[in-house]
Design a protein around this motif. Structure first.
Motif, mmCIF file in Angstrom:
data_model
loop_
_atom_site.group_PDB
_atom_site.id
_atom_site.type_symbol
_atom_site.label_atom_id
_atom_site.label_comp_id
_atom_site.label_asym_id
_atom_site.label_seq_id
_atom_site.Cartn_x
_atom_site.Cartn_y
_atom_site.Cartn_z
ATOM 1 N N ALA A 1 0.866 -1.181 0.000
ATOM 2 C CA ALA A 1 0.000 0.000 0.000
ATOM 3 C C ALA A 1 0.894 1.219 0.000
ATOM 4 O O ALA A 1 0.967 1.954 0.984
ATOM 5 C CB ALA A 1 -0.920 -0.004 1.215
ATOM 6 N N ASN A 2 1.594 1.414 -1.083
ATOM 7 C CA ASN A 2 2.508 2.556 -1.133
ATOM 8 C C ASN A 2 2.234 3.415 -2.364
ATOM 9 O O ASN A 2 3.005 3.430 -3.301
ATOM 10 C CB ASN A 2 3.969 2.107 -1.064
ATOM 11 N N TYR A 3 1.132 4.107 -2.322
ATOM 12 C CA TYR A 3 0.767 5.011 -3.414
ATOM 13 C C TYR A 3 0.788 6.434 -2.905
ATOM 14 O O TYR A 3 0.525 6.712 -1.747
ATOM 15 C CB TYR A 3 -0.598 4.626 -3.987
ATOM 16 N N MET A 4 1.091 7.333 -3.805
ATOM 17 C CA MET A 4 1.397 8.706 -3.430
ATOM 18 C C MET A 4 0.208 9.634 -3.585
ATOM 19 O O MET A 4 0.133 10.675 -2.941
ATOM 20 C CB MET A 4 2.553 9.182 -4.319
ATOM 21 N N LEU A 5 -0.714 9.283 -4.468
ATOM 22 C CA LEU A 5 -1.739 10.258 -4.828
ATOM 23 C C LEU A 5 -3.080 9.958 -4.183
ATOM 24 O O LEU A 5 -3.459 8.791 -3.993
ATOM 25 C CB LEU A 5 -1.907 10.286 -6.354
ATOM 26 N N GLU A 6 -3.741 11.035 -3.855
ATOM 27 C CA GLU A 6 -5.120 10.980 -3.403
ATOM 28 C C GLU A 6 -5.923 10.130 -4.394
ATOM 29 O O GLU A 6 -5.783 10.289 -5.605
ATOM 30 C CB GLU A 6 -5.655 12.422 -3.377
ATOM 31 N N LEU B 1 6.136 10.306 -0.940
ATOM 32 C CA LEU B 1 5.327 9.101 -0.948
ATOM 33 C C LEU B 1 5.190 8.519 0.460
ATOM 34 O O LEU B 1 4.082 8.205 0.916
ATOM 35 C CB LEU B 1 5.984 8.082 -1.900
ATOM 36 N N GLY B 2 6.313 8.396 1.148
ATOM 37 C CA GLY B 2 6.277 7.805 2.487
ATOM 38 C C GLY B 2 5.443 8.629 3.439
ATOM 39 O O GLY B 2 4.700 8.090 4.273
ATOM 40 N N GLY C 1 16.357 4.264 0.881
ATOM 41 C CA GLY C 1 15.185 3.516 0.438
ATOM 42 C C GLY C 1 13.980 3.795 1.309
ATOM 43 O O GLY C 1 14.093 4.373 2.396
ATOM 44 N N LEU C 2 12.856 3.405 0.796
ATOM 45 C CA LEU C 2 11.606 3.569 1.543
ATOM 46 C C LEU C 2 11.103 2.176 1.913
ATOM 47 O O LEU C 2 10.740 1.381 1.041
ATOM 48 C CB LEU C 2 10.561 4.298 0.688
ATOM 49 N N MET C 3 11.120 1.901 3.212
ATOM 50 C CA MET C 3 10.716 0.573 3.683
ATOM 51 C C MET C 3 9.252 0.589 4.099
ATOM 52 O O MET C 3 8.825 1.479 4.827
ATOM 53 C CB MET C 3 11.598 0.169 4.873
ATOM 54 N N HIS C 4 8.556 -0.401 3.626
ATOM 55 C CA HIS C 4 7.118 -0.542 3.917
ATOM 56 C C HIS C 4 6.951 -1.940 4.500
ATOM 57 O O HIS C 4 6.849 -2.923 3.772
ATOM 58 C CB HIS C 4 6.382 -0.382 2.575
ATOM 59 N N TRP C 5 6.990 -2.014 5.826
ATOM 60 C CA TRP C 5 7.049 -3.326 6.480
ATOM 61 C C TRP C 5 5.801 -4.159 6.246
ATOM 62 O O TRP C 5 5.849 -5.381 6.245
ATOM 63 C CB TRP C 5 7.300 -3.171 7.983
ATOM 64 N N ARG C 6 4.681 -3.505 6.105
ATOM 65 C CA ARG C 6 3.449 -4.286 5.945
ATOM 66 C C ARG C 6 3.287 -4.787 4.516
ATOM 67 O O ARG C 6 2.381 -5.560 4.231
ATOM 68 C CB ARG C 6 2.232 -3.463 6.374
ATOM 69 N N GLY C 7 4.150 -4.332 3.636
ATOM 70 C CA GLY C 7 4.134 -4.882 2.289
ATOM 71 C C GLY C 7 4.755 -6.268 2.288
ATOM 72 O O GLY C 7 5.421 -6.662 3.243
ATOM 73 N N GLY C 8 4.522 -7.001 1.229
ATOM 74 C CA GLY C 8 5.093 -8.339 1.155
ATOM 75 C C GLY C 8 4.555 -9.097 -0.025
ATOM 76 O O GLY C 8 4.354 -8.530 -1.105
ATOM 77 N N THR C 9 4.319 -10.368 0.208
ATOM 78 C CA THR C 9 3.844 -11.222 -0.880
ATOM 79 C C THR C 9 2.684 -12.080 -0.393
ATOM 80 O O THR C 9 2.428 -12.159 0.804
ATOM 81 C CB THR C 9 4.957 -12.173 -1.361
ATOM 82 N N ALA C 10 2.004 -12.696 -1.335
ATOM 83 C CA ALA C 10 0.969 -13.671 -0.997
ATOM 84 C C ALA C 10 1.009 -14.762 -2.061
ATOM 85 O O ALA C 10 1.589 -14.585 -3.128
ATOM 86 C CB ALA C 10 -0.410 -13.013 -0.974
ATOM 87 N N ARG C 11 0.410 -15.875 -1.753
ATOM 88 C CA ARG C 11 0.355 -16.985 -2.717
ATOM 89 C C ARG C 11 -0.761 -16.663 -3.696
ATOM 90 O O ARG C 11 -1.945 -16.711 -3.336
ATOM 91 C CB ARG C 11 0.080 -18.271 -1.962
#
Lengths: 90, 978, 416
Positions: C81-86, C133-134, C171-181
């Motif tokens: 969930a790392n988007y910059m715009l409204e 963005l962050g 860098g910009l770290m987004h801990w809740r980001g990741g992957t899914a199956r």
């Protein structure tokens, strides 16, 4: 992919820059109105078969090319100089 | 020893020591690691992926699912190498994978006992509680257990290369079909490339005990290869796997250049080729398929054809007492060949009742292998016949379930292969890849004669298609045994697991479970069970699983359909595919004309697109870049500074319609620009957003020189080409980029004219050369172009000379500047100067802003059309909701401003719904003594004098600022014009 | 049946004979309240939320091939969930929150792995953009940390920090980001929808729409005519063709995006890492394969496969960023057809046809959007009003000038 540039011959697609639909050749007249420009800039036929599109031989002769390509098979059907096409219409 | 005393294509005079899992062994030159291990009686070579079952070598080719090894030691070791493809070399060190603590005692073998709970997709049904356990407990455990080999985490020091080749005909595979096709095509005059993944060309001619033209097949192959090698229009590429078929006759190919050498000095490890061919013959052979039965993954169970390869080519037999399990006549060949070598044949178990017996060994017809004993190495099989089951002592079982043509490359353009019921297999359709014909076993012709015949036929078709004559070439005499097979995919009954996909541990039970849970589409089955997703892409697995699914759903295999084979055919090292991407090789480097001088002066160089530019020019005593930067800024404001601006895009336009053309591409009027003058120009995209800004100088009535920003130089040039060729070819205008042809330097500051008058032969004054003038001056005998321009807000010029004089001019400017206590300024100072003066860069014109947003709405001329004008008038692009460019200064002088901080109304919560804008550029202004910023603020121009909170949540900074116009220095422009 | 460790255990003891079909194979009925065209992630989640949140039971999902066969099954599985715009910011934030509860919601392990995603910056300007963005992410209530050069070096020592063509600034770290199956997401929603009575109809291609008096009446399919009160279109990759059947022209082009996976390796890369200079992003799957991708091939395509130039460029970028992966072998490549909109953001809106709703233009963002896309599209279909988290994805935004253009590239779909 390889593109048969009318000026340079058959070249690897890496030499080319892809712009998009050939419709971008038909810029509306200045007084055509907002809707015509909206259509020109944003709307796309996006066919799943033969697409008419513009490629730029950026790393070669720098000619803009109007290409017919089947976007489902990536087969090139025709390649023409965009400049000649526009002149032909004028 | 299991090496025969004689025979084989090995060089017995060259003994080669090697190492596996810490033990030393001896092999011969010509061995693969697999054949050498078998020759040393090593049966257990790895552990399976999921259940950690003991595994042995299954095949003799690139389809090998089990024998994956780590080659080499330490940080540069190479994981997941197929032992069947790795040639032996002196001192080769190899190790088994996916086991702990050792291959013979693997703790995770417990997984095998847990198998009832580890069926297909079990992980979708559990590991969900508690919530945080996935990342912290379950996933780390799974990840540690999963995976095959390991990479060290150190940078790969191997060298890789890329290469390119073009040919009339690419022949993929150098077996009988490929050799025949290449020979005929080459004699017919075509430029031929013959590629084969093996290190000896000849394909199965090297593996079979057959004769061709009265001599042993392997000898015939040697002669055929020799004849090809002597032809100038043939390139032979052994150790080269065609990895993918792409559009336009383009193929990827991976060449193992030095994997087989102990000394690799000066050679790449691998080379990735791009081969472009007019036509292609797919002579990739076929892959023998297993039959699934209980515990069929035990070490000692091998493909029957692989046993022939090991015996005939490598003079090795892993079997002392061999059994065969077959559903076709081919299985008997293995028994015959090995029996001829003195190996005892325990029995041939033939699922068919009708088979024509051939050979002096026991045959059980209508029989099936239903069980195996020997966990780490086969010692007996259990065979079921009509009369009951019996146990047969044997140490090796060769399995033949028939052959699958290697159609993979023919599927890479998404065409599916077609089912051929005669051979019970999928075969390639011709032209599935345009220009490609299949031949030999790849086309379903399994005898040697059929391979020669179809190879010649395919070459003849292609020769004719290319307008060539087909030369006469008699077919070599060879065997033409019929291929008789009754499909038999897996042994029914019994509770034990029967393997389909050895590497991913997928069994018939898993396919049945997928069916039971309604994952019945072949893609669902694949994805649910992971069948065919291992490193072999299911080369030995897919067809068996489709057969099981066909049975379960009451369909035929042809209707079940296939999954899609994708490139690459064999796994390709990223180092090879990405060769030269490392370090500076990733992108071209562009150097400014004064690069050498800047480096001599100790300037740290910073990347600006592809360019390197000096960041600042440190002087002795500087401890922080800000000291250098502040000094340079003040130097420019007080006396003068010089900087290299050659990176700006420069385009030379000429022609009677050049002025009209510029009127159409710039938002403001250019045709009214007098000769010898410069105008600031704004270019829009057709969607109304600002594309770039720059200057237009009129050198003559029909001759203009325009500049672009460094960042947008390429984009603008492409855009102008588009406008000129596509939109308005009727305009008589020509232009070229002269960015690289001219070295250009800015000379900025109150003393800039003094310096120029020192430098140039022609003296200038404010009258002869006012603000925004352009003209030619002489430096000695050299003609230079002079532009009175300023991006610093100071009285400034840019002077341009042909690039080859750039270094000399830079040094002269350096000398003259010092006389006026001036000098170089770098990118940091340049940025501060432009922020102080309120000029925008691509930090501000980031593609979402209109001319009006940056306060330049008046530059969109009302008197004419231009690119982007109509779209810029859309309702959403004006009004109070738009964010407009403003300046910010902190209320407290020490207030900190950070790029990317957001703006809020005073006192409001810093949450999205209160967002008022953001900072695009900020700096400490040494001129003003505090930080300043450019920012976009909602309805900003109307809010001058208002206070806003500038909040950076990332760095915990909040600063109250006053909104001001973006021009901080000399808003009236007196300095510019002075 | 409810899935649990106990069920896995119990069934394991009894030969796994007790597992039931994950979904039924119903014959299409003659009429449904709502027909969703497209059985991919978005169509399945839309059906699920229509049934669950809006109490609509009489729903069909029509899929021309097999469920989850489109882009939900051919992506690089990244969730963020790392988007910059409204507009984007609140939507993807909403989606990530749904992701975080998805396993319990669906009783299906989609293996969401919030291992952290880092965007690497290679210039001061890029650091400023990531700061913007962050900050937006934090303002939206999501997590973000801006790391400097030293912090990135300490946490990701395997990157090329010293000899890179484009050095790493931070860098910009987004801990809740990741992957899914990825497949599991489609299957989980399919199972959830099926259990709530939704008919999932595979091998059923829509061939036309029946529209009377500006109102949708039903769909013609390869399995006959099906009447429908409302129709929702979720066919990203084919939006232009299906839209055309309803007489709609869309601001969309179809492009191919390739993705790649290597052979299995022991754990090597703990996070999702995105190169800021060369279109390369990578993570390691639980099976051990390095899953990575890059940019679009760049030309319009419906072929679901790509070409060598982009594959080579992506590998080059990988070697530029992390030269430790040189001996990792690419095992497989594949291509998905992206619905590239003209500003890089999706369209979730009503149309000029009453009862006909569209959900398209997902560009790269489709996978991570699956939960929220279904939720807000179901809301729109059921209530006729835009969900608060998705009220800017309007079809007419190009006409009004209210684009949501994260990359700032304008109407150049292959650059988004």
């Amino acid at each position: 992919m390889r593109i048969d540039c009318p000026l340079c011959g058959c070249r690897d697609s890496r030499e080319f820059h892809y712009r998009g639909t050939g419709k971008l050749m038909e810029r509306p007249a200045a007084d055509a109105g907002a809707e015509a420009f909206h259509d020109y800039i944003y709307m796309r036929e996006n066919p799943a078969g033969v697409n008419c599109e513009l490629w730029f031989h950026e790393m070669g002769c720098r000619a803009w090319l109007l290409v017919e390509r089947d976007v489902s098979s990536h087969e090139f059907l025709s390649v023409r100089l965009a400049e000649s096409v526009t002149r032909g219409k004028q | 020893m299991t090496r025969f005393a004689d025979g084989g294509l090995i060089e017995r005079s060259q003994q080669i020591p090697f190492n596996f899992d810490g033990r030393s062994y001896l092999g011969f030159s010509g061995d693969t690691l697999a054949s050498a291990l078998l020759a040393n009686d090593v049966r257990l070579i790895g552990r399976s992926f999921k259940y950690h079952r003991p595994r042995g070598i299954l095949t003799a080719g690139s389809e090998e699912p089990n024998a994956l090894m780590t080659i080499g030691r330490g940080s540069q070791s190479d994981p997941n190498v197929r032992a069947t493809m790795q040639e032996l070399y002196r001192g080769l060190t190899s190790a088994s994978q996916n086991r702990f603590p050792s291959l013979s005692f693997d703790l995770l073998a417990i997984n095998d006992l847990m198998a009832p709970f580890f069926g297909a997709g079990f992980y979708y049904k559990t590991f969900m509680w508690p919530k945080l356990f996935w990342e912290r407990v379950y996933e780390p455990l799974i990840r540690r257990a999963a995976g095959l080999g390991a990479l060290s985490g150190a940078a790969d020091e191997a060298s890789y290369d890329k290469a390119y080749a073009h040919c009339d005909l690419l022949v993929i595979g150098a077996g009988p079909a490929g050799l025949m096709a290449a020979t005929l095509a080459a004699k017919g005059g075509l430029d031929v490339i013959l590629a084969d993944e093996d290190f000896i060309l000849g394909g199965r001619l090297n593996s079979e005990r057959v004769e061709v033209d009265g001599k042993p097949a392997a000898e015939w192959a040697v002669d055929a290869v020799k004849a090809l090698a002597a032809m100038p229009n043939v390139r032979l590429m052994p150790r080269t796997t065609i990895t993918g078929a792409y559009d336009g006759g383009t193929y990827g190919a991976l060449q193992w250049v030095s994997h087989h050498l102990a000394e690799r000095e000066g050679l790449p490890l691998e080379t990735f080729w791009r081969i472009t061919s007019q036509r292609t013959i797919l002579a990739s052979g076929a892959i023998e398929r297993p039959i699934a039965f209980a515990d069929n993954d035990r070490p000692g169970v091998m493909m029957a054809s692989a046993l022939r390869t090991y015996a005939n080519r490598f003079a090795v037999t892993p079997a002392k007492r061999l059994s065969i399990f077959t559903n076709n006549d081919d299985g008997y060949r293995t028994a015959t060949d090995l029996a001829a070598r003195g190996v005892e044949i325990a029995c041939v178990v033939d699922t068919r009742t009708y088979a024509a017996v051939d050979g002096d060994f026991p045959v059980l017809k209508g029989a099936e292998v239903v069980g195996i004993s020997g966990r780490r190495g086969l010692n007996a099989i259990v065979v079921r016949t009509a009369s009951g089951t019996r146990r047969i002592a044997t140490d090796c079982l060769g399995v033949s379930g028939g052959w699958n043509p290697s159609v993979h490359l023919s599927c890479h353009l998404n065409r599916h292969p077609v089912w051929n019921p005669d051979i019970v297999a999928f075969v390639a359709t011709d032209d599935a890849v345009p220009g490609m014909l299949a031949a030999g076993a790849a086309a379903g012709g399994f005898s040697t004669h059929a391979a020669f015949q179809s190879g010649a036929a395919a070459a003849a078709i292609l020769l004719r298609g290319l307008g060539r004559k087909v030369p006469r070439l008699p077919l070599p005499k060879s065997e033409d045994a019929p291929y008789v097979l009754t499909p038999f995919w897996h042994v029914q009954g019994g509770g034990k697991r029967a393997w389909l996909d050895f590497q991913n541990d997928v069994t018939t039970k898993d396919v049945k479970l997928a069916h039971q849970e309604n994952f019945r589409s072949v893609e669902h089955m694949k994805r649910y069970t992971t069948l065919g997703m291992a490193t072999d892409q299911g080369k030995t697995a897919n067809i068996g699983a489709m057969a099981v699914m066909a049975e379960l759903t009451g369909r035929v295999i042809a209707d079940v359909g296939t999954t899609t084979y994708r490139p690459p055919y064999v796994p390709v090292a990223l180092g090879a595919l990405g060769a030269h991407g490392r370090d500076k090789g990733f992108a071209p480097e562009r150097f400014i004309p004064s690069d050498a001088l800047a480096r001599e002066q100790g300037a740290p160089m910073v990347e600006a697109g592809l360019w390197y530019r000096p960041s600042w020019f440190p002087q002795s005593g500087d401890t922080h870049w800000r000291q250098s930067c502040d000094r340079e800024v003040l130097m420019v404001r007080k006396t003068l500074g010089i900087t290299d601006v050659s990176t700006l895009g420069k385009i030379d336009l000429q022609g009677p319609d050049a002025a009209e053309f510029l009127d159409r591409v710039y938002s403001n009027m250019m045709s009214s620009l007098p000769v010898g003058r410069i105008r600031y120009g704004l270019m829009l995209r057709e969607d109304g957003m600002v594309m770039d800004d720059g200057t237009v100088a009129r050198l003559d009535k029909t001759h203009f020189l325009i500049t672009t920003t460094t960042a947008a130089a390429g984009q603008v040039m492409t855009h102008l080409d588009f406008c000129a060729q596509v939109l308005w070819p009727e305009l008589d205008v020509n232009f070229i980029s002269i960015t690289d042809h001219w070295a250009q330097f800015a000379v900025a500051g109150p003393n800039s004219r003094v310096l120029l008058n020192d430098l140039c032969a022609d003296k200038i004054s404010n009258d002869t050369f006012p603000y925004m003038a352009a003209g030619e001056v002489s430096i000695g005998h050299l003609k230079a172009r002079l532009f009175r321009l300023s991006f610093s807000g100071e009285h400034a010029y840019e002077i341009a000379v042909p690039a080859r004089y750039g270094d000399a001019l830079a040094r002269e400017l350096d000398r003259l500047a010092q006389q006026h206590h001036g000098g170089w300024y770098g990118m940091e100072a340049l940025n501060v100067l432009r922020i102080e003066k309120g000029f925008v860069t691509h930090a501000e014109i980031h593609g979402r802003v209109t001319a009006d947003d940056i306060g330049l709405g008046r530059m969109v001329s009302a008197k004419k059309d231009c690119i982007g004008k109509v779209a810029s008038q859309r309702p959403g692009l004006s009004g109070q909701d738009r964010e407009q460019l403003v300046g910010l200064k902190p209320v407290v002088a020490a207030g900190k401003l950070l790029g990317g901080a957001h703006l809020f109304n005073l006192g409001e919560n810093p949450v999205r719904t209160n967002d008022q804008g953001y900072i695009t550029s900020q700096c400490f202004s040494p001129t003003l003594g505090h930080s300043i910023a450019q920012a976009f603020l909602r309805n900003g121009r109307a809010r001058t004098g208002e206070m806003v909170d500038v909040v950076d949540l990332l760095r915990g900074v909040k600063t109250t600022c006053e909104v001001c116009p973006p021009v901080f220095i000399d808003p009236e422009g007196r300095r510019l014009r002075g | 049946m409810r899935y649990s460790a106990w069920e896995v255990f119990r069934n394991g003891l009894t030969g796994n004979k007790g597992w039931k079909p994950v979904w039924r194979n119903p014959e299409p009925k003659s009429s449904y309240d709502v027909v969703i065209v497209g059985g991919g992630g978005h169509g399945l989640s839309t059906a699920y939320y229509l049934a669950k949140n809006h109490g609509i039971a009489n729903i069909a999902v029509l899929e021309k091939g097999y469920l989850g066969g489109g882009n939900v099954g051919r992506n690089t599985t990244i969730v963020r969930a790392n988007y910059m715009l409204e507009g984007n910011s609140q939507f993807y934030s909403h989606s990530l929150k749904l992701w975080e509860n998805l396993e319990r919601e669906l009783n299906y392990n989609v293996m969401l792995s919030q291992r952290g995603q880092i965007l690497l910056a290679h210039s001061d300007g890029q650091m400023d953009r990531f700061a913007r963005l962050g900050n937006m992410m934090r303002m939206q209530g999501d997590d973000a940390e801006l790391w400097g050069r030293d912090e990135v070096r300490a946490k990701l020592p395997y990157l090329n920090h010293d000899t890179a063509r484009f050095p790493i600034y931070g860098g910009l770290m987004h801990w809740r980001g990741g992957t899914a199956r990825h497949d599991a997401v489609a299957w989980g929603y399919a199972r959830g929808a099926d259990r709530r009575g939704v008919d999932l109809i595979q091998n059923c291609q829509v061939t036309g729409f029946r529209i009377e008096g500006g109102q949708i009446r039903g769909v013609d399919t390869t399995r006959g005519y099906i009447a429908a009160g409302k129709v929702g279109m979720c066919v990203a990759g084919r939006s232009s063709q299906v839209g055309e059947m309803a007489g709609l022209r869309l601001p969309i082009e179809s492009h191919v995006l390739q993705a790649f996976v290597t052979e299995g390796l022991k754990p090597l890369i703990p996070h999702v890492v995105s190169f800021g200079m060369g279109h390369f992003y990578i993570s390691q799957s639980d099976k051990g394969g390095l899953v990575f991708g890059g940019d679009l091939d760049g030309y319009n395509s419906y072929a679901q496969r790509g070409n060598l130039p982009m594959a080579e460029h992506v590998a080059e970028a990988g070697m530029a960023l992390m030269p430790m992966i040189g001996k990792a072998r690419m095992l497989r490549s594949w291509g998905g057809i992206m619905d590239m909109s003209m500003d890089g953001s999706p369209i979730i809106d009503k149309t000029s046809i009453d009862g006909f709703f569209i959900n398209c233009g997902w560009c790269y963002g489709g996978f991570k959007a699956v939960p929220a896309s279904g939720d807000v599209f179901a809301h729109l279909i059921a209530t006729g009003n835009h969900h608060a988290a998705a009220n800017r994805f309007l079809l007419d935004r190009f006409a009004t000038g209210r684009m949501i253009d994260e990359t700032g590239n304008g109407a150049t779909p292959n650059l988004h």
